[in-house]
Structure formats: structure tokens, C-alpha cells
Scaffold this active site. Sequence first.
Site, short mmCIF file in Angstrom:
data_model
loop_
_atom_site.label_atom_id
_atom_site.label_comp_id
_atom_site.label_asym_id
_atom_site.label_seq_id
_atom_site.Cartn_x
_atom_site.Cartn_y
_atom_site.Cartn_z
N HIS A 61 -46.74 49.97 -17.87
CA HIS A 61 -45.43 49.91 -18.71
C HIS A 61 -45.21 48.90 -19.87
O HIS A 61 -45.42 47.89 -19.92
CB HIS A 61 -44.56 49.13 -17.63
CG HIS A 61 -42.88 49.10 -17.74
ND1 HIS A 61 -42.53 47.72 -17.96
CD2 HIS A 61 -42.13 49.79 -18.00
CE1 HIS A 61 -41.22 47.95 -18.10
NE2 HIS A 61 -40.89 49.15 -18.07
N HIS A 70 -38.45 48.95 -27.03
CA HIS A 70 -37.49 49.05 -25.72
C HIS A 70 -36.29 49.06 -26.25
O HIS A 70 -35.17 49.79 -25.88
CB HIS A 70 -38.19 48.17 -24.72
CG HIS A 70 -36.83 48.30 -23.59
ND1 HIS A 70 -35.74 47.31 -23.28
CD2 HIS A 70 -37.13 48.82 -22.33
CE1 HIS A 70 -35.50 47.75 -22.21
NE2 HIS A 70 -35.97 48.76 -21.50
O1 G3P Z 1 -39.42 54.27 -18.10
C1 G3P Z 1 -39.26 53.66 -16.77
C2 G3P Z 1 -38.90 52.20 -16.99
O2 G3P Z 1 -39.57 51.72 -18.21
C3 G3P Z 1 -37.57 52.13 -17.22
O3 G3P Z 1 -37.03 51.07 -17.55
O4 G3P Z 1 -35.87 49.61 -19.30
O5 G3P Z 1 -38.37 49.31 -19.07
O6 G3P Z 1 -37.49 51.38 -20.08
P1 G3P Z 1 -37.26 50.48 -19.08
CA CA Z 2 -39.45 52.78 -20.20
#
Ligand code: G3P
Ligand code: CA
Length: 389
Positions: A66, A108
Amino acid sequence: MRGKRIFNLSAAAVGAILLTGCDGDTEYLTKTETEYVTQKETEYITKTEYVEPELKPIKSPIIIAHRGASGYLPEHTLGAYELAVKMGAEYIEPDLQLTKDGELVAVHDTTLERTTDVLERFGARNGSTNVGEYTLAEIKQLEMKLNGTAKYTYPGFTPTSNDPFKVPTFNEVIELAQRLSKENAKEIGIYPEAKLKDELQENKILESLEKYGYTEKNKIYIQSFSAETLKSLKNKMQNRGYLLPLVQLGNAIDSSFNDTDYSGTLGLDCQDYCVLTQDSPPQVIRLADIKEYAPDIGVSLSTSKALTTSSSWPLYTPDFYTYAHELGMTVTGWTFNKSRLDAQSIAEYLGFFELGMDGFFSNYPDIAVEAKALFIETQKRLPTETQKP
Ligand code: G3P
Ligand code: CA
């Protein structure tokens, strides 16, 4: 003689695996396995004709880093992606935004404030620090800021990219994934997220993927919180003669979803299992309908009480995964973090794996790798119901 090993394993040994496996101590596991063979089991094995048991297919949930190994190094940087691959992540995740001059960068937030020194260097533009207010050349001058548990170094790791801690373009992320794939002789997947509902962004994502040859059977998924974006991407890909798998992000809900608690006036409800999207306005879409455009759902592991009034939240019920699997869909969860104790983190992963989760986003790929290895090992050693002596 793998089948025999499986027969020999007692419940106590399985428990020992769960505990000791947290340290990755396979030698100890082997010893423990032998020690726990009971007298009764030994007699059974010697007195009974041995039949090779039929094994269930091993479940192997995919590990998505992530924003890279973002628990250790600044998120969405080439350094964080490279560390994630070194730790064993199978996919790397870039969230994508467009710069003022139309370049895709891995960021992000809508703004650059939280992750970079944009305010100190350029100040706000038109009252904001939105990514779209700055050119790529300007964004490349920014220094990253640390967030959460991330630091600028990780013990024993030296990034090999130039500028490992700058905001990378999507193309740079792809080039890194392709280089590391070659170096590791194993394809490193990419899991890009279209953050904006924006035609230009959709086109740019597809152009980049086409430029680097991602039009078939590569390890790639495109994700979005917006159903409209995903449907549009699907149309565009089909018009261009290919179709990559899409992922609908959102919150998993069931018929207990209470729109009154959530927003009051949208009139949304869910007849079976659904995903609450982040379209404008939000949509509640049944899994069976999502399947028409996206084979995977990427759902939040945490949810507010407002999203469900039932005591059994869908993601804690095996029925949710069974239902998705019967539809031919997969379920990916975000985001696995780190508990105070690593063993607690691993227990959280294992709980969701047991329920049927097919893939997961983690900020700590090393813990994710350990949890996955333990899950696979446990499956190899546990007999199915019909195999029990
Ligand atoms: O894309 C999956 C997850 O990353 C969604 O949350 O806000 O971290 O992009 P975010
Ligand atoms: Ca994401």
C-alpha cells in the site's frame, strides 16, 4: 510422503505452528510436528492402509504494498516501492493524480501538503496546494515529509533508483516495477488507483499502460472508488481492443445498511451484499452488478457504525466471501497496518484469510509476507474434514 505428514499432525501441533510460525522458525516446526504425534495416531497409521488424501487447493492471497512499504519509508516513493519488493510484496500500489501540465504522478491526497514541503517551497496557489496547481517540474523539486511510522532509511536497504525520495511519475513507477521484475526474475505487479473522476486521467493511465505493454495478462489491476470511472475505463479499454481487470473500491455493506445513519437522504439501500462507492453522489451497488464491470472488490477493513447496524459486519462473515466467490469475484481488503505486537498483526491477517479474503493491501509488506507464509503452511498441514483419522 506429504500426505503422511498431514495425517500425523495433531491439533496441538497446529496450535504450535500458529504460535511459533510468527518467528518464521521452520526448523522448530518440523521438530514440533514429530513430537506431537500421539500414540493413538501412530497406531492408526500403522494399522490402517494409507490412502493419499485429496488436498484442497492452497489459498494464496496476494500481497499489495500500500503506497509501497509506506510504514517504513515515505509513501509513494521509488524507495518505498523498492523496499516493498525486496520484502516480498507481489504488487505495488500507486495512487494517481494529474499535474498542472497533465502528467500522472503517484500521490494519494488531492493536495501536496501532507506529504511534501510544497507550502515552504511554493506557497499555496489559488488558495490551495492541489497537485493540479503545480507542474511536474515544480513537483519534482519538492522534498518528501514523513508521516506515521515512516523514516528516511531502513536498516540494510539502499535504494537503487535516482531520486528515491521524490514524487515519482506513474511511468517511473512502471519502469521500476519492470526493472525489479527482471532483476528478481519474477513479475512485480502494479495496482494503480485512479483517484480522480476525470476523463484526461483515465486516458493518461491507459496511455501509460499501453506504452509499457500492459494490455494483456500482466499482473495489473486498475482500481477506483468511482463506479463511473471504472465503467468508463472498461468502455475505453474495450474500444482499444483489450480489457484489464478493474477493482471497485468502497465499503462492504449488507441489508442492514442504514442510509438514515449514513447520510439521511440518499435513499440508498442494499438488498444483499453491496459496495458503497465514492461517486458523487455515492452509489450502493450489488456485487452481482459490480461483476458486470469489475471482477474484484477492494473494501475497507474498518467501518463506522453508521455503515452497518447489524452485529455481523459483512467482512466478518464467511458468507460474504462465499457469495463473492460464487459470483466469480475476488475480495481484497485495505489496509493492514501494524499492531503493537507483530503477532497481533499476523492474527488479524490470518482471521481475514480464513474467512476467504483473496488479496490485501499492507503498509508493512514484511509482516504481510510472514502472515501469508504461515497461512499457506497451515493449509498444507491441516487435513480436510474427510481426511481426519
Ligand atoms: O486503494 C486501496 C486503498 O488504498 C484505498 O485507500 O485512501 O489509501 O487510497 P486509500
Ligand atoms: Ca489507494
